[in-house]
Design a protein around this motif. Structure first.
Motif, PDB file in Angstrom:
ATOM      1  N   LYS A   1       0.828  -1.203   0.000  1.00 55.63           N
ATOM      2  CA  LYS A   1       0.000   0.000   0.000  1.00 55.63           C
ATOM      3  C   LYS A   1       0.864   1.256   0.000  1.00 55.63           C
ATOM      4  CE  LYS A   1      -2.734  -0.816   3.499  1.00 55.63           C
ATOM      5  NZ  LYS A   1      -3.726  -0.585   4.557  1.00 55.63           N
ATOM      6  N   LEU A   2       2.027   1.169   0.653  1.00 58.86           N
ATOM      7  CA  LEU A   2       2.898   2.339   0.742  1.00 58.86           C
ATOM      8  C   LEU A   2       3.824   2.462  -0.460  1.00 58.86           C
ATOM      9  CD1 LEU A   2       3.883   2.142   4.520  1.00 58.86           C
ATOM     10  CD2 LEU A   2       2.427   3.840   3.445  1.00 58.86           C
TER      11      LEU A   2
ATOM     12  N   ASN B   1       7.778   4.799   8.285  1.00 59.45           N
ATOM     13  CA  ASN B   1       8.864   4.656   7.320  1.00 59.45           C
ATOM     14  C   ASN B   1      10.151   5.294   7.861  1.00 59.45           C
ATOM     15  OD1 ASN B   1      10.492   4.460   5.098  1.00 59.45           O
ATOM     16  ND2 ASN B   1       9.352   5.946   3.860  1.00 59.45           N
ATOM     17  N   ILE B   2      11.092   4.456   8.231  1.00 61.94           N
ATOM     18  CA  ILE B   2      12.320   4.947   8.874  1.00 61.94           C
ATOM     19  C   ILE B   2      13.142   5.811   7.925  1.00 61.94           C
ATOM     20  CG2 ILE B   2      14.432   4.264  10.052  1.00 61.94           C
ATOM     21  CD1 ILE B   2      13.044   1.609  10.694  1.00 61.94           C
ATOM     22  N   ASP B   3      13.157   5.433   6.660  1.00 64.26           N
ATOM     23  CA  ASP B   3      13.960   6.210   5.704  1.00 64.26           C
ATOM     24  C   ASP B   3      13.512   7.662   5.657  1.00 64.26           C
ATOM     25  OD1 ASP B   3      15.399   3.983   5.103  1.00 64.26           O
ATOM     26  OD2 ASP B   3      14.138   3.411   3.385  1.00 64.26           O
ATOM     27  N   ALA B   4      12.202   7.864   5.724  1.00 66.25           N
ATOM     28  CA  ALA B   4      11.694   9.234   5.647  1.00 66.25           C
ATOM     29  C   ALA B   4      11.821   9.939   6.988  1.00 66.25           C
ATOM     30  CB  ALA B   4      10.241   9.228   5.188  1.00 66.25           C
ATOM     31  N   LEU B   5      11.806   9.163   8.075  1.00 67.28           N
ATOM     32  CA  LEU B   5      11.809   9.754   9.410  1.00 67.28           C
ATOM     33  C   LEU B   5      12.805   9.056  10.332  1.00 67.28           C
ATOM     34  CD1 LEU B   5       7.981  10.208  10.088  1.00 67.28           C
ATOM     35  CD2 LEU B   5       9.665  12.022   9.751  1.00 67.28           C
ATOM     36  N   PRO B   6      14.083   9.194  10.058  1.00 69.57           N
ATOM     37  CA  PRO B   6      15.078   8.518  10.910  1.00 69.57           C
ATOM     38  C   PRO B   6      14.971   8.938  12.376  1.00 69.57           C
ATOM     39  CG  PRO B   6      16.107  10.099   9.400  1.00 69.57           C
ATOM     40  CD  PRO B   6      14.694   9.958   8.975  1.00 69.57           C
TER      41      PRO B   6
ATOM     42  N   LEU C   1       4.189  12.450  15.525  1.00 70.04           N
ATOM     43  CA  LEU C   1       4.209  12.588  14.070  1.00 70.04           C
ATOM     44  C   LEU C   1       3.641  13.927  13.625  1.00 70.04           C
ATOM     45  CD1 LEU C   1       3.258   8.974  13.105  1.00 70.04           C
ATOM     46  CD2 LEU C   1       5.211  10.219  12.202  1.00 70.04           C
ATOM     47  N   ILE C   2       2.563  14.329  14.260  1.00 68.41           N
ATOM     48  CA  ILE C   2       1.959  15.597  13.851  1.00 68.41           C
ATOM     49  C   ILE C   2       2.925  16.743  14.088  1.00 68.41           C
ATOM     50  CG2 ILE C   2       0.198  17.265  14.537  1.00 68.41           C
ATOM     51  CD1 ILE C   2      -1.792  15.065  14.529  1.00 68.41           C
ATOM     52  N   GLU C   3       3.715  16.616  15.128  1.00 69.88           N
ATOM     53  CA  GLU C   3       4.641  17.703  15.409  1.00 69.88           C
ATOM     54  C   GLU C   3       5.947  17.607  14.635  1.00 69.88           C
ATOM     55  OE1 GLU C   3       4.991  17.846  19.655  1.00 69.88           O
ATOM     56  OE2 GLU C   3       2.875  18.388  19.856  1.00 69.88           O
ATOM     57  N   ASN C   4       6.317  16.398  14.220  1.00 73.81           N
ATOM     58  CA  ASN C   4       7.638  16.249  13.613  1.00 73.81           C
ATOM     59  C   ASN C   4       7.646  15.824  12.154  1.00 73.81           C
ATOM     60  OD1 ASN C   4       9.697  16.478  16.004  1.00 73.81           O
ATOM     61  ND2 ASN C   4       7.943  15.341  16.766  1.00 73.81           N
ATOM     62  N   ALA C   5       6.495  15.421  11.651  1.00 73.80           N
ATOM     63  CA  ALA C   5       6.491  14.934  10.284  1.00 73.80           C
ATOM     64  C   ALA C   5       5.481  15.695   9.441  1.00 73.80           C
ATOM     65  CB  ALA C   5       6.158  13.446  10.258  1.00 73.80           C
ATOM     66  N   ALA C   6       5.986  16.383   8.452  1.00 75.85           N
ATOM     67  CA  ALA C   6       5.091  17.061   7.533  1.00 75.85           C
ATOM     68  C   ALA C   6       4.507  16.035   6.576  1.00 75.85           C
ATOM     69  CB  ALA C   6       5.841  18.118   6.754  1.00 75.85           C
ATOM     70  N   TYR C   7       3.309  16.263   6.126  1.00 75.43           N
ATOM     71  CA  TYR C   7       2.796  15.420   5.057  1.00 75.43           C
ATOM     72  C   TYR C   7       2.035  16.297   4.075  1.00 75.43           C
ATOM     73  CZ  TYR C   7      -1.746  15.525   7.397  1.00 75.43           C
ATOM     74  OH  TYR C   7      -2.917  15.933   7.975  1.00 75.43           O
TER      75      TYR C   7
ATOM     76  N   ALA D   1       7.158  10.476  -0.838  1.00 76.79           N
ATOM     77  CA  ALA D   1       7.702   9.594   0.189  1.00 76.79           C
ATOM     78  C   ALA D   1       6.650   9.179   1.208  1.00 76.79           C
ATOM     79  CB  ALA D   1       8.860  10.295   0.902  1.00 76.79           C
ATOM     80  N   PRO D   2       6.427   7.864   1.359  1.00 75.74           N
ATOM     81  CA  PRO D   2       5.476   7.407   2.366  1.00 75.74           C
ATOM     82  C   PRO D   2       5.975   7.723   3.766  1.00 75.74           C
ATOM     83  CG  PRO D   2       6.551   5.536   1.299  1.00 75.74           C
ATOM     84  CD  PRO D   2       6.982   6.757   0.565  1.00 75.74           C
ATOM     85  N   ILE D   3       5.079   8.144   4.625  1.00 74.77           N
ATOM     86  CA  ILE D   3       5.437   8.499   5.994  1.00 74.77           C
ATOM     87  C   ILE D   3       4.978   7.419   6.953  1.00 74.77           C
ATOM     88  CG2 ILE D   3       5.072  10.177   7.831  1.00 74.77           C
ATOM     89  CD1 ILE D   3       6.737  11.231   5.567  1.00 74.77           C
ATOM     90  N   THR D   4       3.680   7.210   6.983  1.00 80.67           N
ATOM     91  CA  THR D   4       3.172   6.271   7.965  1.00 80.67           C
ATOM     92  C   THR D   4       1.841   5.659   7.501  1.00 80.67           C
ATOM     93  OG1 THR D   4       2.598   5.999  10.316  1.00 80.67           O
ATOM     94  CG2 THR D   4       1.899   8.026   9.262  1.00 80.67           C
TER      95      THR D   4
END
Lengths: 233, 233
Positions: free
Chosen positions: A116-117, A147-152, A168-174, A214-217
DNA sequence: TAGTGGTCTAGACCACCCT
DNA sequence: GGGTGGTCTAGACCACTAC
């Protein structure tokens, strides 16, 4: 009754809405163009445009250059759902939020997740599972793959204090995502965690988010039985 | 990649979105005011306003007079669901729609219906129950109550040809409503109608609509097992 | 009270696309 | 080709509210 003045865009919006609702303008019929309406209301075309643009984005009008504006034949009800952070969702119900972290590990996810990702089948991902409580009752079970690659940085996070949801909401943009709502029967571990019997109907939210390509989660939220997601039209 | 020119509101919208997504503007921080941004982009303030207004209505910015504009701390995901007519919903899945009318009668509804609608307990209402099919499979079970006082014409309608769902959209205006999504277990008649086993998890939509103060209809749609409601963020 | 966003105006040019 | 909506401008006044 607050009555917006007719010359404001809100007033014009309300008046046009009235004409649509009261069938003064019939579904499918063409309505006067912006210039004529501006003249009728004694305002600038821009103001009429603002009112009609809002109605069009609400699905009540169909607008096309040259063809003009028509009342929509099938006024789709456009529902707006605000999906808050789980903690806030619990707190809005006047309950205190608590989370129990069940798992935080790196492993290879089932292929339904990677496919799916759009990731390779053997991609290692961060698996986070937790149970959220409202007061002392189980509220929802969260099963997430990151996804570790996108969010080490996620590897260094401690999701027992901040929930992965909030982190995630605070640290990962989507930039975009898919959401699906469905129902499923509680089985095995999930039934046990949510403190319900086997087979109980659970409301389920599946969400996948990307940042550009890039897939995030990918996450599945299984709510305890009886949960309702409410909104207004 | 289509690149909106920077001076259009779409271009500015995209650029501001980029600054938010890439954390150039941090959550909670104040962003330049409209006049300054207009100068930076070399356009009119109106154009910047349009771009920022869209971002604010998407929940990404918090705007207040005098206080200025800030990047939202909790960028709520605002999901937009388009709820079409059931027939269209089926046809969008490349299936042919068919309906079987189970009941169309006038009677006194359970008190949970009248109380939610704010009607007297002994109010007679029109009860319409029907089963919708996608190709030959049961798709959803519709259980509807219609307020006869608000819609006397409904008594003359024949819901075996046009579904009540479609009839109402074409003949009954509404100004507001409540929608709730939930999950429930299939039991008895419903399980049988939907051709599923007892206890199967069903996705359920409850909707109530009003025209100003007057209640119009209350409906419960129970979808066959496996149904998913999808949308994009 | 002063700074900010909210809105309106009058005019202009353009993109689209029906006829 | 021409009519319609989409957008931009430069300027103005207003409403709200933090200070």
């Amino acid at each position: 009754m607050t009555q917006p003045r007719t010359k404001s865009w809100r007033g014009i919006h309300a008046e046009l809405l009235r004409r649509i609702n009261e069938r003064e303008w019939l579904p499918g019929s063409i309505v006067p163009n912006e210039v004529d309406l501006a003249e009728e209301f004694g305002c600038a075309r821009t103001t009429v445009n603002r009112a009609m643009r809002e109605l069009a984005s609400a699905g009540l009008l169909d607008r096309r250059r040259k063809a003009g504006t028509r009342v929509a034949l099938h006024p789709i009800s456009r529902v707006i759902l605000d999906i808050p952070i789980i903690r806030l969702e619990v707190e809005q119900r006047n309950a205190s939020w608590r989370q129990s972290l069940l798992e935080q590990s790196t492993c290879i996810p089932p292929t339904r997740i990677t496919s799916k990702l759009g990731l390779a089948q053997n991609t290692r991902m961060l698996h986070v599972r937790s149970l959220h409580f409202a007061d002392s009752h189980p509220f929802l079970y969260e099963d997430r793959w990151i996804n570790i690659d996108a969010l080490p940085d996620a590897l260094k996070a401690d999701f027992s204090t901040t929930s992965s949801n909030e982190w995630l909401i605070e640290n990962a943009a989507y930039t975009n995502g898919d959401i699906a709502f469905s129902a499923t029967n509680a089985h095995g571990e999930i039934a046990e965690l949510l403190d319900t019997q086997e087979g109980a109907a659970l409301f389920v939210v599946d969400r996948i988010t990307w940042n550009k390509q890039a897939p995030i989660t990918s996450v599945r939220l299984s709510y305890a039985p009886g949960h309702r997601m409410n909104t207004k039209i």
